[in-house]
Design a protein around this motif. Sequence first.
Motif, PDB file in Angstrom:
ATOM      1  N   MET A   1       0.845  -1.185   0.000  1.00  0.00           N
ATOM      2  CA  MET A   1       0.000   0.000   0.000  1.00  0.00           C
ATOM      3  C   MET A   1       0.892   1.251   0.000  1.00  0.00           C
ATOM      4  O   MET A   1       1.885   1.317   0.705  1.00  0.00           O
ATOM      5  CB  MET A   1      -0.901  -0.023   1.232  1.00  0.00           C
ATOM      6  N   LEU A   2       0.491   2.226  -0.783  1.00  0.00           N
ATOM      7  CA  LEU A   2       1.247   3.462  -0.923  1.00  0.00           C
ATOM      8  C   LEU A   2       0.993   4.383   0.270  1.00  0.00           C
ATOM      9  O   LEU A   2      -0.145   4.673   0.612  1.00  0.00           O
ATOM     10  CB  LEU A   2       0.836   4.179  -2.208  1.00  0.00           C
ATOM     11  N   ASP A   3       2.066   4.800   0.916  1.00  0.00           N
ATOM     12  CA  ASP A   3       1.967   5.770   1.997  1.00  0.00           C
ATOM     13  C   ASP A   3       2.281   7.144   1.402  1.00  0.00           C
ATOM     14  O   ASP A   3       3.444   7.478   1.170  1.00  0.00           O
ATOM     15  CB  ASP A   3       2.942   5.418   3.117  1.00  0.00           C
ATOM     16  N   SER A   4       1.215   7.932   1.133  1.00  0.00           N
ATOM     17  CA  SER A   4       1.398   9.217   0.454  1.00  0.00           C
ATOM     18  C   SER A   4       2.203  10.206   1.294  1.00  0.00           C
ATOM     19  O   SER A   4       2.933  11.031   0.745  1.00  0.00           O
ATOM     20  CB  SER A   4       0.048   9.815   0.068  1.00  0.00           C
ATOM     21  N   ASN A   5       2.099  10.141   2.605  1.00  0.00           N
ATOM     22  CA  ASN A   5       2.886  11.046   3.458  1.00  0.00           C
ATOM     23  C   ASN A   5       4.376  10.749   3.353  1.00  0.00           C
ATOM     24  O   ASN A   5       5.198  11.660   3.324  1.00  0.00           O
ATOM     25  CB  ASN A   5       2.429  10.961   4.912  1.00  0.00           C
ATOM     26  N   LYS A   6       4.723   9.452   3.304  1.00  0.00           N
ATOM     27  CA  LYS A   6       6.137   9.068   3.160  1.00  0.00           C
ATOM     28  C   LYS A   6       6.662   9.492   1.794  1.00  0.00           C
ATOM     29  O   LYS A   6       7.774  10.001   1.685  1.00  0.00           O
ATOM     30  CB  LYS A   6       6.313   7.569   3.347  1.00  0.00           C
ATOM     31  N   LEU A   7       5.838   9.293   0.757  1.00  0.00           N
ATOM     32  CA  LEU A   7       6.243   9.696  -0.589  1.00  0.00           C
ATOM     33  C   LEU A   7       6.494  11.196  -0.646  1.00  0.00           C
ATOM     34  O   LEU A   7       7.506  11.652  -1.180  1.00  0.00           O
ATOM     35  CB  LEU A   7       5.181   9.288  -1.610  1.00  0.00           C
ATOM     36  N   LYS A   8       5.591  11.974  -0.062  1.00  0.00           N
ATOM     37  CA  LYS A   8       5.745  13.428  -0.041  1.00  0.00           C
ATOM     38  C   LYS A   8       7.007  13.833   0.711  1.00  0.00           C
ATOM     39  O   LYS A   8       7.783  14.675   0.249  1.00  0.00           O
ATOM     40  CB  LYS A   8       4.518  14.070   0.602  1.00  0.00           C
ATOM     41  N   ALA A   9       7.243  13.213   1.858  1.00  0.00           N
ATOM     42  CA  ALA A   9       8.436  13.521   2.651  1.00  0.00           C
ATOM     43  C   ALA A   9       9.705  13.165   1.879  1.00  0.00           C
ATOM     44  O   ALA A   9      10.686  13.920   1.911  1.00  0.00           O
ATOM     45  CB  ALA A   9       8.386  12.778   3.981  1.00  0.00           C
ATOM     46  N   ASP A  10       9.691  12.019   1.191  1.00  0.00           N
ATOM     47  CA  ASP A  10      10.851  11.608   0.389  1.00  0.00           C
ATOM     48  C   ASP A  10      11.109  12.593  -0.747  1.00  0.00           C
ATOM     49  O   ASP A  10      12.262  12.960  -1.023  1.00  0.00           O
ATOM     50  CB  ASP A  10      10.650  10.204  -0.181  1.00  0.00           C
ATOM     51  N   ILE A  11      10.036  13.012  -1.419  1.00  0.00           N
ATOM     52  CA  ILE A  11      10.181  13.953  -2.526  1.00  0.00           C
ATOM     53  C   ILE A  11      10.770  15.269  -2.023  1.00  0.00           C
ATOM     54  O   ILE A  11      11.725  15.801  -2.603  1.00  0.00           O
ATOM     55  CB  ILE A  11       8.822  14.189  -3.235  1.00  0.00           C
ATOM     56  N   LEU A  12      10.232  15.804  -0.928  1.00  0.00           N
ATOM     57  CA  LEU A  12      10.728  17.076  -0.401  1.00  0.00           C
ATOM     58  C   LEU A  12      12.178  16.963   0.078  1.00  0.00           C
ATOM     59  O   LEU A  12      12.980  17.879  -0.150  1.00  0.00           O
ATOM     60  CB  LEU A  12       9.821  17.565   0.735  1.00  0.00           C
ATOM     61  N   SER A  13      12.510  15.854   0.714  1.00  0.00           N
ATOM     62  CA  SER A  13      13.881  15.658   1.177  1.00  0.00           C
ATOM     63  C   SER A  13      14.847  15.571  -0.011  1.00  0.00           C
ATOM     64  O   SER A  13      15.922  16.189   0.004  1.00  0.00           O
ATOM     65  CB  SER A  13      13.961  14.381   2.019  1.00  0.00           C
ATOM     66  N   ASP A  14      14.461  14.823  -1.036  1.00  0.00           N
ATOM     67  CA  ASP A  14      15.303  14.706  -2.227  1.00  0.00           C
ATOM     68  C   ASP A  14      15.430  16.047  -2.961  1.00  0.00           C
ATOM     69  O   ASP A  14      16.490  16.382  -3.482  1.00  0.00           O
ATOM     70  CB  ASP A  14      14.750  13.637  -3.177  1.00  0.00           C
ATOM     71  N   MET A  15      14.331  16.811  -2.996  1.00  0.00           N
ATOM     72  CA  MET A  15      14.388  18.138  -3.620  1.00  0.00           C
ATOM     73  C   MET A  15      15.369  19.036  -2.884  1.00  0.00           C
ATOM     74  O   MET A  15      16.157  19.754  -3.514  1.00  0.00           O
ATOM     75  CB  MET A  15      13.001  18.795  -3.609  1.00  0.00           C
ATOM     76  N   ARG A  16      15.352  18.993  -1.553  1.00  0.00           N
ATOM     77  CA  ARG A  16      16.270  19.816  -0.766  1.00  0.00           C
ATOM     78  C   ARG A  16      17.710  19.476  -1.105  1.00  0.00           C
ATOM     79  O   ARG A  16      18.536  20.362  -1.340  1.00  0.00           O
ATOM     80  CB  ARG A  16      16.019  19.624   0.734  1.00  0.00           C
ATOM     81  N   VAL A  17      18.014  18.179  -1.180  1.00  0.00           N
ATOM     82  CA  VAL A  17      19.386  17.742  -1.464  1.00  0.00           C
ATOM     83  C   VAL A  17      19.802  18.133  -2.885  1.00  0.00           C
ATOM     84  O   VAL A  17      20.875  18.718  -3.088  1.00  0.00           O
ATOM     85  CB  VAL A  17      19.521  16.219  -1.249  1.00  0.00           C
ATOM     86  N   GLU A  18      18.965  17.826  -3.863  1.00  0.00           N
ATOM     87  CA  GLU A  18      19.311  18.108  -5.265  1.00  0.00           C
ATOM     88  C   GLU A  18      19.450  19.606  -5.523  1.00  0.00           C
ATOM     89  O   GLU A  18      20.408  20.045  -6.171  1.00  0.00           O
ATOM     90  CB  GLU A  18      18.249  17.520  -6.210  1.00  0.00           C
ATOM     91  N   LEU A  19      18.494  20.394  -5.024  1.00  0.00           N
ATOM     92  CA  LEU A  19      18.565  21.841  -5.245  1.00  0.00           C
ATOM     93  C   LEU A  19      19.741  22.455  -4.496  1.00  0.00           C
ATOM     94  O   LEU A  19      20.404  23.356  -5.017  1.00  0.00           O
ATOM     95  CB  LEU A  19      17.250  22.511  -4.848  1.00  0.00           C
ATOM     96  N   SER A  20      20.018  21.977  -3.287  1.00  0.00           N
ATOM     97  CA  SER A  20      21.177  22.485  -2.534  1.00  0.00           C
ATOM     98  C   SER A  20      22.461  22.258  -3.319  1.00  0.00           C
ATOM     99  O   SER A  20      23.314  23.149  -3.408  1.00  0.00           O
ATOM    100  CB  SER A  20      21.282  21.802  -1.169  1.00  0.00           C
ATOM    101  N   ASP A  21      22.613  21.066  -3.886  1.00  0.00           N
ATOM    102  CA  ASP A  21      23.803  20.759  -4.677  1.00  0.00           C
ATOM    103  C   ASP A  21      23.919  21.666  -5.904  1.00  0.00           C
ATOM    104  O   ASP A  21      24.994  22.187  -6.205  1.00  0.00           O
ATOM    105  CB  ASP A  21      23.798  19.296  -5.126  1.00  0.00           C
ATOM    106  N   GLU A  22      22.804  21.843  -6.612  1.00  0.00           N
ATOM    107  CA  GLU A  22      22.842  22.667  -7.823  1.00  0.00           C
ATOM    108  C   GLU A  22      23.080  24.135  -7.500  1.00  0.00           C
ATOM    109  O   GLU A  22      23.836  24.812  -8.199  1.00  0.00           O
ATOM    110  CB  GLU A  22      21.548  22.506  -8.626  1.00  0.00           C
ATOM    111  N   PHE A  23      22.446  24.647  -6.445  1.00  0.00           N
ATOM    112  CA  PHE A  23      22.652  26.042  -6.069  1.00  0.00           C
ATOM    113  C   PHE A  23      24.101  26.263  -5.624  1.00  0.00           C
ATOM    114  O   PHE A  23      24.677  27.310  -5.883  1.00  0.00           O
ATOM    115  CB  PHE A  23      21.671  26.481  -4.988  1.00  0.00           C
TER     116      PHE A  23
END
Length: 152
Positions: A1-23
């Motif tokens: 079963m898909l846990d949408s809260n975990k997916l959202k948290a993973d997406i936001l965490s990955d966005m923080r890491v990827e954008l931090s690296d690029e910036f």
Amino acid sequence: MLDSNKLKADILSDMRVELSDEFDRNFERKAFFSDKWKPRAHDYPRGSLLIVTGAMRRSTQGEVSGDGVRFTSSEPYTTLHNEGGTGYKPVKAHTRRSQKGKVYTVRAHKRKFNMPQRQFIGDGPETQRIIRGVIDDNLKHFNLSLTDFIRQ
């Protein structure tokens, strides 16, 4: 079963890491992705453009905040560099000698200056591409497409 809260948290965490690296890489590029920064008015040998001490680069931090990622800096001049604009530089009281040899005192004051925009953090086509890539990668992990995820 898909846990949408975990997916959202993973997406936001990955966005923080990827954008931090690029910036952070924007300091090496001396550009906001492919938009080159305006060169200095005077080329003093005091380090690379925007990296004299590295304090501003080190102070820039990303954090997950609500439904997004927010970038902040503890350095007060970061916004002025990133967005450009007018600033005021304090000038201490000091003495001067005229060409005729007369000594006089200059009172303390502020000198106005214009800072060209040298953006290294923000939204744009490259930022949106990175965000879409992070979302796609996380959805692939759950074997979902974006339309499948929205339906749930």
